[in-house]
Design an enzyme around this catalytic site. Structure first.
Site, PDB file in Angstrom:
ATOM      1  CE  LYS A  28      -6.296   2.037  -0.733  1.00  0.00           C
ATOM      2  NZ  LYS A  28      -6.888   2.213   0.585  1.00  0.00           N
ATOM      3  CE  LYS A  58      -3.694   2.229   2.677  1.00  0.00           C
ATOM      4  NZ  LYS A  58      -4.520   2.112   3.907  1.00  0.00           N
TER       5      LYS A  58
END
Ligand code: ZN
Ligand code: ZN
Ligand code: ZN
Ligand code: ZN
Ligand code: ZN
Ligand code: ZN
Lengths: 335, 335, 335, 335, 335, 335
Positions: free
Chosen positions: B259, B206
């Protein structure tokens, strides 16, 4: 669950604690790829010959213009002083000058721009796009057989003749974007037969993407019938993309390109893991430009921040050079 | 150059002629990856408990809404009938209910939504986001030591307690998005100690991206001071991204996530080449949603076409599952 | 051994507890490969020209028939409506029409079937098997030198002439099953010399298997003397199978096949790990069809369930396309 | 096309002419894997204690029988003389002796068979299947928590106790087929704590297949409710299969198994390419036995020929040892 | 040989003509690695506490000085303004303050320098060398058992105590150069147990080289007996060098170093091909500095040119960061 | 921190304790590469024809001399007795004998030296450098087109003619150092056409380095204008270096060289990991010689020790043969 029980469940592998590599800005930088240098940028420009309308706005490509071949040096000089070292030239001609074989390409506005640039900015590296679509009445990138199929070999010969003229006029690199089979091999053979050492930048992995809308406005190169699915790559095919890159490398390409960049960063990544041993260029296409520009305008994100994030992605994936409509902005943004 | 001379320069390697693999639509399809199936989609939803304002618009996330926990079944049922099989639940609570440790997370609107969904749609797979930021007064994803640094271990314990309650209320999968070190190992150890087989989806890679703007509006989770650069990944660091994924796999993650998706397709690609042997999920973030939505609105491209091109990229790079705000649209678009 | 002592012997590595990835059907699906789509199926059909006996049963191939070239459109239309997108055509001719060189192949029932199909179902992709054995009096796949050895080059020329006629009549893909050396290179060179872009599907890895019994009934192609061990692959040779596939890829094959599928799933798996970058097709042979059909009839397993398990195996091993006699059944079974 | 023109299209790369490696039977053998030796075979046998019905036929498993523990030595002796060196013992007990925890397994017919065999044929290697399903009233492979989920740890303890008794009675290898998580680690830890050096053969990759029908007749082990999908592998999941094998290797398995063999040859192949450094065993399951047996009876192929082709496939994929109901036939077929 | 005969002997493979990729300076740059940025430089400095002799010349290390801890900020400020972002601190103490355990290291001149720097230049990243040799009376890097062998574990504990004090005083990174076994794991465990996130830079691959002469003058750290061959790497052992790097990575090193750089560029290259996923640092040792400096003085080459060539080599081999005594010169040379 | 707490932080992985592999000199040797043997050394010598000044000192190359072709045997004999087995001959001619095409190279001092050596020391392997630069008035390695670019093909032909004469006079190996494209292919084709089996040693990876200063004094070969950047490799380009090596291997080079050695040990390392299957030679250039010589003189290190360390590096990186000006010293140093 009792507190001490919970303590015993916490993993103890020191190497799995990664925050230590992120505590200081310099550590984060050392763990990251470097940004492009100014000399890694190539600015794509559209050249025309319309004396009446010399600075032409381009639909959906804000802050970019079609430029008259006699204005190009004035446009480039201040950017050269900021660090611009390379451009890619595309042509725009009126419909009335087009024909089935794109004959105008042999002596078009790009030829004149090359002559002008070489005279005033001899160190600026000129890449010339090589394709028929801005010059053909049908808007396709090749010429056709009577049965409606592309005539691959005949197209190669026409492209070769155009390339020789561009080199004569000052082009430093020829960049065929036509997607014909084996064009790299043909051009390299042709140049060597003419005692030329002009490098070839291959649009090796060019997809049949929805990201080319503003470009087609800029070049006036939308096909008048059909689509390009028989010669541009299917969107989902990593296999064909890599076969095309490998083919072009094997035929002698000096630089290879992935186009578009966005959505195709996996292809750049795959290419960088292969042993291609030549620079990889990404084309941040017109659709990407417009998408970032308008979304920032809408407030989705800050344009400069997202632009740096985007370029960082290209670098991280293994990209060496970038073709970007944001080049003038980047000359200020990159220090 | 004479015509016959040119003929001799045309490459003769049959395997380098690729158009033969692109002449028919079925050939292009056979050379391409398949699209996501409906059951590969996860729809992210924001749940609130404000009885006064039950369908809340979200800034910069058009056609998405915060939904009241008692409305969630009504919203999901028609989508379930169209093929929706999985959701990811996020919370939104008013500032007044927040504190330094995010205590409200132990019994928040998501708990109630889980209970409601499990009662009416028992087959719908419920993923629950696990983080403190929607619940903390400071908006950070962990709690702090007195010296201002994150208290990693204490945060793990709080997250574990929240997770146990979510599972009690019906969560099928726990998806920690907090980026604390070693949270996967802690949660897996904790669940097993409690005789639970709940899988964990790791937000393994992320990044500290500019693509989260609309999400922070949706969750009310923007940090009140500083940034998340000490626990979210540096944009340019493929190394740290892969170390984080490998760490989470080693600690037992059942599913791993990248992500944002866009700009990070190279990371998906790298993950798919490693031997992780669990599904790879991409999060098509709120910024991506807004960017595609508004750019299509502006005319840069057709929304459905570019959405398919984007999803195709995720699949080509090796993605198995996708978290997308476009899920309701995709249930109609994918057949 | 005391109970507590036993507790301390239970492994504590969370990642080794795999049941968490299998607790929900969606999790099992996410951890699995997708099933073939309908457009990934190719239906093999036997075409004849006997006006007297138009629907001919085939020994040991229940529910399959030899079909008259003038009936083929009627047979295909309802299947096309169910989603059939591709067929593979084989020929059956009476012994009286055969000779040593298989001359009938130049203008046989498959040519007529191609013309009929292209007229009525122009989008249906026609693969044409290319071999001499259904047409030769000796039932071998090539022609012979006086010393009794195969005449490889002469066979290539005959195959090339047959292929050109099939393309003229509507064949979209030529699929040589003859196992002569270097047939792919010859055909690709031949087609390009004729300005054709017809793709070639290579029976690249075809074993000298016991699974072809019912097929030989269907085609009437059993050899009248000797066997095919000098040109079909030895059963135990992974090396020769891979060398054959690599050879065909290097010579330009657009699609590669492994035949039979069953017992040779390791070869499919090996191929999928290589960097062949073109679709891999498996031939679920006639022996496999009969084996599954009759065993299910006997009660060993449920036919539909075992068929799905079998196809799942092909997909899991890396297969993109499948040639199956079960295609009509699968058009109902796959949704 | 003129004859000479065609000659020029024939590929000239000598390395692509493979028939040279297939012209002589010895060359084909040199290019192929070797067949299993007799000592690579393990014969699976079902043991019962019913004094009334000592040689019991097994539905769908022709030529195989359930054998009384006091007859086992008589059955084995002539096979031992033909070269049999290893057996795998399974139990069959009447429904009336079953309970929820499979208590009968602690002292069942297999224990008695072990004692008998060790006394008379001390050199015969005895593998003992280890599972609860032949002994539990519910037919599942583990015991249950009150919430209906498997109690993994409790099952491990029961399996361990059974294993210790089997070793006490003569078992040389323990082969757990239960699919509980981390059973290999538990058994290895348990044996070491008891100063035992008994090896463990892991059913590491056991799929939830349709190939077990006749076996369930033989063992009386069909589950009375539900299925085994939460502990046997999903058919399409190469990832979970490899994670399970790697887990078992990491926990100390001495031999690893893939079951079923057929349809899962790709998994054997994947395992053989990994660095597992222990023998790989394939289980040619009861469904495979029945399928080959009945199809040969129907005339689809010759049984001995197809059996050799099948075993060749297991070897080619990397299999070292095979569990086969055809073992008595193979002792005659293999020289 | 006749002229035309010679023409036919010239190779025709276009890809083998490489000069096309070297014709323009920008092409040569695009085909090359980038130079280090200023922020990639670490300047090694020697700190002392002798109030009488504050700027001390160092034998064989011209233009470098030992610096008093109260002068260090004045020395660093102008360099910081030129772009210096990181230093590595070493200690120099008089013989009279040394003992067998290097006790002075717990509160030495480096501690004071850290405090001073952090106060005035808080953004400057401070690396602290961690070793006993500048502080021990015997000049070795560890303490000894009575039998004359190194006491590895006791040394680890002393190093850990020193490191905790350095961190307390402002050290951002701890860089152990002692070569004890498993020091990285110990320090990482120790820091985490103290809730510290201080990164560790491992001198992972440190050879027993002849390149350390001037350094030993600078630090006063030459061993008084024996040599370091039992804990520094044998010159010819790539295997041990890589095992040491892999060990340190596995134990959690945040940055890994190869020392010396010169002669060990192959080790950097090997490291960069492994999947270490953390920055690689090279130490351009004191011997290298002196060698380049004096050779340029002699006229063998131009110092700036050869320095750039040398640094280019480190980058080309895969080096991310460099420790160089030339840092002040490089801050002017790199733009 | 308490002592016992510290003990628990010490890593326990036995495999990470490496000192066990370094405790004994023999263990260190077993873990290291072997040193070059005497027969792996090639001594580079400069040959002249000036009868007035027969032993000529060379600026910056102490203890090396230009040698008269009639003295060469006297110089070589004692070294041959010490174990010298191979030399590389370079030429030095006065400016007055040079012209644009380097015509003197056809019959120069090296030809005479070859004849002399072969007569007296027939077993000594003679490598002859092949280049135009010692013979051309402009000092470049090729001849020029009118446009100022190198005429690659014409240069190849001249080099070929020189090589044929050297072979006629006794050269055992031809070593082209000119960096023209495709010279290896041309020479191999030329030799084969002349029925010669003379091997070719390719200066495959020759960089545009600052390490050639003393050599240019020795040969009198500094270019009179411009530089060699269009035909010698860019310093930072691993890609072009490897493409050049691969090209030369593909064209048939018998031995490949990396030059210079120092700073380019990574290139040797990369080459040794590729499957080149021929000996790799490093050129320890004149700049390296001077640098080590003068630095040792200054006291930076001991010359013999550092020389052994340097050669060890070449071996460790994968070097088989070495060209070194230290050869006479090494014949004493190596036993
Ligand atoms: Zn075009
Ligand atoms: Zn958060
Ligand atoms: Zn045939
Ligand atoms: Zn069981
Ligand atoms: Zn030390
Ligand atoms: Zn030269």
């Amino acid at each position: 669950m009792e507190p001490d029980k919970r303590d015993s469940l916490i993993p103890q592998e020191s190497k799995n604690y990664l925050h230590t590599s992120m505590v200081h800005p310099l550590l984060r930088e050392w763990n990251s790829v470097d940004m492009f240098k100014k000399s890694d940028l190539i600015w794509p420009i559209f050249i025309h010959a319309d004396d009446e309308n010399r600075k032409q706005e381009i639909t959906l490509l804000p802050e970019n213009y079609r430029i008259h071949y006699d204005d190009i040096v004035d446009v480039l000089k201040p950017l050269y002083e900021k660090g611009l070292r390379s451009v890619m030239l595309f042509a725009y001609i009126p419909e009335t000058e087009k024909d089935e074989r794109g004959s105008k390409a042999l002596e078009g506005p790009v030829n004149k721009a090359c002559i002008n640039i070489k005279k005033e900015l001899p160190d600026l590296l000129i890449n010339c796009d090589l394709c028929l679509c801005p010059y053909t009445s049908h808007g396709h990138c090749g010429v056709f057989l009577e049965n409606g199929e592309l005539d691959n070999d005949e197209t190669l010969k026409i492209l070769g003749d155009i390339a020789l003229n561009l080199i004569r006029d000052g082009a430093d690199i020829i960049a065929p974007s036509d997607c014909m089979d084996c064009r790299i091999g043909y051009l390299k053979n042709l140049f060597r037969a003419n005692k030329l050492k002009t490098p070839v930048m291959s649009y090796g992995s060019k997809f049949s993407s929805g990201m080319y809308g503003p470009f087609r406005h800029a070049c006036g190169s939308a096909p008048s019938f059909g689509d390009r699915k028989k010669y541009q790559l299917p969107l989902g095919s990593k296999d064909l993309a890599l076969r095309a890159l490998e083919r072009d490398v094997e035929e002698g390409a000096d630089i290879i390109m992935v186009k578009p960049g966005i959505f195709y960063i996996d292809i750049i990544n795959e290419a960088s893991h292969r042993d291609f041993k030549r620079p990889i260029c990404a084309y941040q296409t017109s659709g990407e430009y417009a998408m970032l520009y308008y979304s920032a305008e809408k407030g989705v994100f800050d344009l400069d921040a997202i632009l740096i994030e985007n370029l960082t992605a290209y670098r991280r994936a293994g990209c060496d050079i970038i073709l970007s409509y944001f080049t003038p902005r980047l000359l200020d943004l990159i220090d």
